[in-house]
Design an enzyme around this catalytic site. Structure first.
Site, mmCIF file in Angstrom:
data_model
loop_
_atom_site.group_PDB
_atom_site.id
_atom_site.type_symbol
_atom_site.label_atom_id
_atom_site.label_comp_id
_atom_site.label_asym_id
_atom_site.label_seq_id
_atom_site.Cartn_x
_atom_site.Cartn_y
_atom_site.Cartn_z
ATOM 1 N N ASP A 238 0.817 -1.208 0.000
ATOM 2 C CA ASP A 238 0.000 0.000 0.000
ATOM 3 C C ASP A 238 0.853 1.261 0.000
ATOM 4 O OD1 ASP A 238 0.803 -0.624 2.705
ATOM 5 O OD2 ASP A 238 -0.661 0.829 3.441
ATOM 6 N N GLU B 118 0.288 -1.402 5.617
ATOM 7 C CA GLU B 118 1.365 -0.982 6.505
ATOM 8 C C GLU B 118 1.248 0.489 6.859
ATOM 9 O OE1 GLU B 118 5.425 0.575 7.589
ATOM 10 O OE2 GLU B 118 4.054 1.189 5.997
#
Length: 415
Positions: free
Chosen positions: A91, A186
């Protein structure tokens, strides 16, 4: 030397392809327990899973929580060595758009100012690391200025995948068993919430999520999120005296009384901070989200205590109500890594074998590795060559990313 021009070209192609895939996460959804927080992370996960399969990985799967897992078995002629796991996150941060990224490649960068759309300027006069890259005439990759680049952490993903591809093309090299995990969310702080620990056989791991070449990170912040709710009392503004209690003013007063010298923009090194991240509300109710960061456990307890004291003081001053909820995010991984020195020593040796001088610096943040270390798998962090993360001035050095790939190969090879 493993990484020649052919490998660098393949690494660049892979990185450019990855940053164009929209994979921004959503912290609000992640905080509510949704994982992945955005379905678009599955788009990237499926691409990576297919590439792992195409490069000889076994056991490849995408879990229902969007973790990509696969492994390369040890070479038949390799001496039995413990497996190692390598991680990077898929991400990108939501504060700056990661949609429709249009990467720009600046070959043989000579130190001239890089002017992007919207007046975004990258200058070696204000960016020491960019100046160093200019001296080495490195290839610099940026966005077009309308988005972030996504080197955090697609540079790490590209370095890992390129190392896997290299080993698949050089089967004569002896390698240990290598486990790969690409994680979602994350950037929201939830990257390890549902990591498939049952699949991981490795007793040590390495995240590839750092910055400038040579950085080796085995220490990070302790982190808490504090949510402070201010409850006021609404009344018509024309006759508000003396009954109105304005929750907006309560929140503003609270923020104003946080130590001015302990903000992210006024600290560096091992200094901790209080970081107001979001504020919203009305006269009746306002909410502040505050990040607390400190390298020591004792320092963190003092920060939480100060937040509680300011909350009580604000409540007494305005006459409303203030409530505080502290939520643990991640812990400093130093203590556990100190108990397992071989993990970091192995990494130092890999840096030196790749011709990279290790620079041990604390992470002024956290990684999936800090959470994984808590879960019992010591996990220091490797540089990627990415810089100016979470901004439109984000950039990445191809040569530094290639060195990260070489460090990975040094770790992956068996004796």
């Amino acid at each position: 030397m493993f990484i020649e021009e052919k490998e660098k070209s393949e690494l660049l192609e892979r990185f450019l392809r990855y940053v164009k895939i929209w994979s921004t996460s959503d912290s609000e959804r992640a905080d509510s327990g949704v994982q992945p927080s955005t379905d678009r992370q599955f788009d990237f996960a499926r691409v990576l899973a297919e590439e792992l399969k195409a490069n000889g990985a076994e056991g490849v799967q995408v879990t229902d929580k969007c973790y990509v897992y696969g492994f390369l078995p040890a070479s038949e002629n390799a001496v039995e060595e413990e497996p190692l796991c390598f991680l990077a996150h898929m991400d990108t941060v939501e504060e700056v758009s990661g949609k429709d990224v249009r990467p720009q490649v600046h070959e043989d960068y000579d130190g001239e100012k890089i002017v992007l759309e919207g007046g975004i300027v990258l200058s070696p006069e204000t960016d020491e690391e960019l100046s160093l890259s200019a001296k080495n005439r490195e290839t610099i990759i940026t966005s077009d200025g309308t988005t972030l680049l996504g080197a955090d952490d697609k540079a790490g993903v590209a370095a890992i995948m390129s190392a896997v591809s290299f080993l698949n093309s050089h089967k004569e090299l002896k390698r240990r068993k290598i486990e790969i995990i690409f994680s979602p969310d994350e950037e929201t702080g939830h990257g390890m919430d549902n990591v498939p620990l049952g699949l991981i056989q490795s007793k040590a791991a390495y995240t590839v999520d750092g910055g400038h070449i040579g950085e080796l990170e085995a220490e990070c912040f302790n982190a808490f999120k504090s949510e402070i709710v201010f409850e006021g009392k609404s009344k018509h503004t024309g006759n508000a005296r003396p009954d109105m209690v304005n929750a907006i003013l309560m929140a503003a007063s609270f923020v104003q009384n946080l130590p001015a010298g302990q903000r992210p923009e006024t600290t560096d090194g091992k200094m901790g901070f209080f970081a107001p991240m979001a504020i919203e509300g009305s006269i009746e109710k306002a909410k502040l989200t505050l990040f607390l960061r400190d390298f020591s456990k004792d320092g963190m307890e003092k920060r939480k205590s100060l937040v509680d004291t300011l909350a009580r003081t604000t409540q007494a001053l305005f006459g409303g109500k203030v409530s505080v909820t502290h939520t643990f995010q991640y812990a400093n991984m130093k203590e556990e890594l100190d108990k397992n020195p071989l993990v970091t020593e192995r990494l130092v040796s890999a840096y030196k074998a790749a011709g990279v001088e290790p620079i041990c610096v604390p992470i002024r943040g956290g990684t999936d590795g800090s959470r994984l270390t808590e879960l019992g798998i010591p996990t220091p962090n490797i540089f990627t060559g990415g810089h100016n993360y979470h901004s439109r001035t984000e950039w990445c050095s191809l040569e530094q990313m290639a060195k990260a790939e070489e460090v990975l190969l040094r770790l992956m090879l068996a004796e």
